[in-house]
Write an enzyme that holds these catalytic residues in place. Structure first.
Site, PDB file in Angstrom:
ATOM      1  N   PHE A   1     -14.032  -6.669 -50.070  1.00 39.07           N
ATOM      2  CA  PHE A   1     -14.210  -8.062 -50.499  1.00 39.07           C
ATOM      3  C   PHE A   1     -14.697  -8.997 -49.398  1.00 39.07           C
ATOM      4  CE2 PHE A   1      -9.554  -7.657 -49.852  1.00 39.07           C
ATOM      5  CZ  PHE A   1      -9.360  -8.600 -48.854  1.00 39.07           C
TER       6      PHE A   1
ATOM      7  N   LYS B   1      -4.931 -17.579 -54.301  1.00 38.59           N
ATOM      8  CA  LYS B   1      -4.517 -16.502 -55.204  1.00 38.59           C
ATOM      9  C   LYS B   1      -3.824 -17.101 -56.407  1.00 38.59           C
ATOM     10  CE  LYS B   1      -0.543 -15.914 -52.156  1.00 38.59           C
ATOM     11  NZ  LYS B   1       0.160 -15.065 -51.231  1.00 38.59           N
TER      12      LYS B   1
ATOM     13  N   ARG C   1      -2.601  -5.020 -42.274  1.00 41.29           N
ATOM     14  CA  ARG C   1      -2.448  -6.421 -41.837  1.00 41.29           C
ATOM     15  C   ARG C   1      -1.408  -6.522 -40.740  1.00 41.29           C
ATOM     16  NH1 ARG C   1      -1.429  -8.281 -47.633  1.00 41.29           N
ATOM     17  NH2 ARG C   1      -0.897 -10.324 -46.828  1.00 41.29           N
TER      18      ARG C   1
ATOM     19  N   LYS D   1      -7.732  -9.828 -58.102  1.00 38.82           N
ATOM     20  CA  LYS D   1      -6.754  -9.667 -57.028  1.00 38.82           C
ATOM     21  C   LYS D   1      -6.142  -8.290 -57.241  1.00 38.82           C
ATOM     22  CE  LYS D   1      -2.766 -11.832 -54.768  1.00 38.82           C
ATOM     23  NZ  LYS D   1      -2.217 -10.612 -54.244  1.00 38.82           N
TER      24      LYS D   1
ATOM     25  N   GLU E   1     -12.569 -13.404 -57.946  1.00 43.93           N
ATOM     26  CA  GLU E   1     -12.529 -11.943 -57.848  1.00 43.93           C
ATOM     27  C   GLU E   1     -11.217 -11.408 -58.390  1.00 43.93           C
ATOM     28  OE1 GLU E   1     -13.156 -11.060 -53.694  1.00 43.93           O
ATOM     29  OE2 GLU E   1     -15.214 -11.783 -53.758  1.00 43.93           O
TER      30      GLU E   1
ATOM     31  N   ARG F   1      -3.821  -3.897 -48.206  1.00 40.71           N
ATOM     32  CA  ARG F   1      -4.932  -4.545 -47.490  1.00 40.71           C
ATOM     33  C   ARG F   1      -5.296  -3.692 -46.284  1.00 40.71           C
ATOM     34  NH1 ARG F   1      -5.719 -10.723 -46.736  1.00 40.71           N
ATOM     35  NH2 ARG F   1      -7.846 -10.773 -45.927  1.00 40.71           N
TER      36      ARG F   1
HETATM   37  P1  AMP Z   1      -1.695 -12.976 -49.497  1.00 38.64           P
HETATM   38  O1  AMP Z   1      -1.415 -11.641 -48.930  1.00 38.64           O
HETATM   39  O2  AMP Z   1      -0.464 -13.728 -49.778  1.00 38.64           O
HETATM   40  O3  AMP Z   1      -2.696 -13.746 -48.728  1.00 38.64           O
HETATM   41  O4  AMP Z   1      -2.304 -12.685 -50.944  1.00 38.64           O
HETATM   42  C1  AMP Z   1      -3.593 -12.236 -51.085  1.00 38.64           C
HETATM   43  C2  AMP Z   1      -3.689 -10.752 -50.936  1.00 38.64           C
HETATM   44  O5  AMP Z   1      -4.338 -10.208 -52.045  1.00 38.64           O
HETATM   45  C3  AMP Z   1      -4.528 -10.336 -49.781  1.00 38.64           C
HETATM   46  O6  AMP Z   1      -3.786 -10.245 -48.606  1.00 38.64           O
HETATM   47  C4  AMP Z   1      -5.066  -8.976 -50.196  1.00 38.64           C
HETATM   48  O7  AMP Z   1      -4.200  -7.959 -49.745  1.00 38.64           O
HETATM   49  C5  AMP Z   1      -4.997  -9.008 -51.690  1.00 38.64           C
HETATM   50  N1  AMP Z   1      -6.292  -8.999 -52.375  1.00 38.64           N
HETATM   51  C6  AMP Z   1      -6.541  -8.268 -53.474  1.00 38.64           C
HETATM   52  N2  AMP Z   1      -7.779  -8.472 -53.920  1.00 38.64           N
HETATM   53  C7  AMP Z   1      -8.369  -9.365 -53.091  1.00 38.64           C
HETATM   54  C8  AMP Z   1      -9.650  -9.977 -53.049  1.00 38.64           C
HETATM   55  N3  AMP Z   1     -10.591  -9.734 -53.969  1.00 38.64           N
HETATM   56  N4  AMP Z   1      -9.887 -10.857 -52.036  1.00 38.64           N
HETATM   57  C9  AMP Z   1      -8.940 -11.145 -51.118  1.00 38.64           C
HETATM   58  N5  AMP Z   1      -7.710 -10.592 -51.126  1.00 38.64           N
HETATM   59  C10 AMP Z   1      -7.421  -9.709 -52.097  1.00 38.64           C
END
Ligand code: AMP
Length: 562
Positions: free
Chosen positions: A343, A425, A272, A252, A250, A257
């Site tokens: 998502f 990611k 979050r 990013k 998907e 969030r």
């Molecule tokens: P992390 O915060 O380090 O876990 O990095 C992933 C972050 O990307 C998530 O916390 C979301 O805020 C963001 N994100 C953006 N697009 C997506 C997606 N399609 N699925 C999950 N997370 C996403």
């Protein structure tokens, strides 16, 4: 329970740095908590409410000094002087009260319940005379207290308990107290914490000593939950290996969030950090009510900013203001419009879906969301086993101004609060870290009166270790973006100690910092220093638990050498 008893437990916890000893002390204490006294659990972690509760005591060290001064009849200046000498306001309070008690020989019994009762009144106070009302609630407590109690009451008030207790220590203590330290129990307790974010509730469940009760803990629409976090990969090949193929890939999105809850025709939005931001995003509430089918649900999403004219996406830092701004919301909504990208789904029409496979959850989203570009969409997704297709999709995401891609295992469940290997990611190498401000220095000349350089820290097992000093990237005036002035105002209530121009700051404000290089350094407690650090944005949405860890910095340092 007497507040003295709790203070003695704090003291015992503070006196050892060994984790196992801390767990044992806590566990022995948990067993002693009687029915009706359970709210004491919040005090144990330095809080007065559950994690998700937004009411804050709103007390800074100046107010505590004032209360102490009034209660003891000691000059404020004298207290500040002692504070500079000793370095911990809690110990100053302890020393001063011990001295006073020797003279007046006053005895009284302060209960933890009374402490909670007074502290819980603090957030309710508003308007005229607030300061005086707050003062009298605190003074009432100081008036009937021993030195040791004063030490911990002071530390609770300024939010710096210093007993080395984290959520994981409480988890292990609960497991030891009620399930003989059983590993499975620890895991189940952690899962329940991630779902409920209320240690008292979890304590009540554990007390029944029945593992099944922990399994029965369900998500509750309207109550915020901790989100699932992603691990990092550097290449698609590595990603495929990790999540298995075929997998979902998907965009990013580079936004905020937001977990969206709907219940009884009402929508709630949480960050979050578990903060309720429903009022800040009225259009998101409208889109959910109008374009998503279902009586009740919990959706996981990224809210992204875009340019109304060019219909192109904007990076997080351009819309970060929307998380905190509580006034002129309609104006801001027009200036900085956002699109919601759904998502994941964790709960739907009375059913907890976190154990459902991702492939089924993602299908369900596509059934219930009516997509309207630049209002609401399901996150852009492909399902593939083909490396070239995946690479093309990655390039496309970047071209569309997004941060990169997410790779997701189709069979995986949703794990609230965990950083998992089944959601990954991938973004271009970018030298940035999310760090927390732990110190600063007042400026000189034009910048005097403002804190103009900031010490930033990473995390390491519940501790915060310094990695550098940042002063660039912050504007002089507020109109130009985030300013020294604004940041100083934000930081003032968090000052734990001042030493000349230097200030020590309670870790709370998370910032994104870019840098050019990592160096080994004896100057900072992490052993590393960032070269040319630059401030990018404040991450109002990120909790402390998600800032960059020392391990990641070590790893980046090694990569850089290669
Ligand atoms: P992390 O915060 O380090 O876990 O990095 C992933 C972050 O990307 C998530 O916390 C979301 O805020 C963001 N994100 C953006 N697009 C997506 C997606 N399609 N699925 C999950 N997370 C996403």
């Amino acid at each position: 329970m007497r507040y003295k008893e709790l203070s003695e437990v704090y003291e015992r916890l503070a006196s050892t740095s060994k984790r196992l000893e801390k767990i044992k002390i806590l566990s022995d204490f948990l067993i002693k908590i009687k029915d009706g006294e359970e709210d004491i659990i919040y005090l144990l972690t330095g809080e007065i409410f559950p994690d998700y509760e937004e009411k804050k005591m709103g007390i800074n060290s100046q107010l505590v000094i004032k209360s102490l001064s009034k209660s003891l009849g000691v000059d404020k200046e004298k207290i500040v002087e002692e504070w500079k000498k000793i370095g911990d306001l809690g110990e100053v309070a302890e020393k001063l009260i011990q001295k006073k008690k020797q003279i007046t020989l006053q005895f009284s019994v302060l209960t933890s319940e009374k402490v909670l009762k007074n502290l819980r009144k603090l957030p309710e106070l508003e308007g005229e005379g607030t300061i005086n009302k707050k003062l009298s609630l605190i003074i009432e407590l100081f008036n009937s207290i021993s030195g040791l109690e004063a030490k911990y009451l002071t530390r609770t008030l300024i939010g710096d308990l210093r007993i080395g207790i984290q959520e994981s220590t409480i988890r292990e203590a609960l497991s030891l107290a009620f399930f003989n330290g059983n590993k499975e129990a620890s895991e189940k307790i952690q899962n329940s914490i991630n779902k409920l974010n209320d240690l008292k509730e979890i304590f009540l469940i554990c007390k029944q000593k029945d593992l099944k009760r922990l399994d029965e803990v369900k998500l509750i629409p309207g109550k915020p939950i901790k989100v699932m976090l992603a691990q990092k990969v550097k290449t698609i090949e590595e990603g495929f290996k990790e999540v298995g193929i075929p997998c979902a890939i998907e965009y990013k999105y580079d936004g905020i969030r937001i977990v969206i809850h709907k219940k009884n025709n009402k929508v709630f939005l949480f960050t979050r950090r578990l903060e309720n931001v429903t009022k800040q995003f009225p259009e998101v509430v409208e889109y959910i009510l109008n374009y998503v089918k279902g009586e009740n649900f919990i959706l996981d999403s990224e809210v992204v900013g875009f340019d109304e004219k060019t219909k192109t996406y904007k990076p997080f830092q351009n819309i970060s203001q929307r998380v905190k701004r509580k006034y002129e919301i309609e104006k801001l909504r027009k200036e900085l419009p956002v699109e919601v990208n759904i998502f994941d789904i964790l709960f739907y029409n009375d059913k907890d879906l976190i154990n459902m496979k991702f492939e089924e959850r993602t299908k369900l989203i596509r059934k219930i969301v009516q997509e309207i570009p630049f209002k609401i969409r399901c996150s852009k997704q492909i399902i593939t086993s083909n490396i070239n297709e995946a690479k093309k999709f990655y390039e496309e995401a970047l071209k569309n101004n997004q941060e990169g891609i997410m790779l997701k295992n189709l069979k995986a469940i949703y794990n609230p609060g965990s950083r998992v290997g089944h959601m990954l990611k991938m973004k271009p190498e970018q030298r940035d870290f999310d760090l927390v401000i732990t110190g600063g220095e007042y400026g000189t000349g034009k910048r005097s009166g403002w804190i103009s350089s900031f010490i930033v820290s990473c995390s390491d097992e519940g501790e915060y270790l310094e990695v550098g000093k940042v002063g660039t990237g912050i504007k002089e005036k507020s109109e130009e973006g985030f300013s020294f002035e604004e940041l100083t105002e934000k930081i003032k209530p968090l000052i734990i100690k001042e030493e000349g121009k230097k200030v020590f700051i309670k870790p709370e404000i998370v910032v994104s910092i870019t840098y050019q290089e990592i160096q080994k350094s004896p100057t900072y407690s992490s052993g590393f220093a960032l070269r040319f650090p630059r401030f990018v944005s404040i991450r109002e949405d990120k909790p402390l638990s998600e800032i960059t860890g020392l391990e990641e910095i070590e790893e980046e340092f090694k990569n850089q050498k290669n």
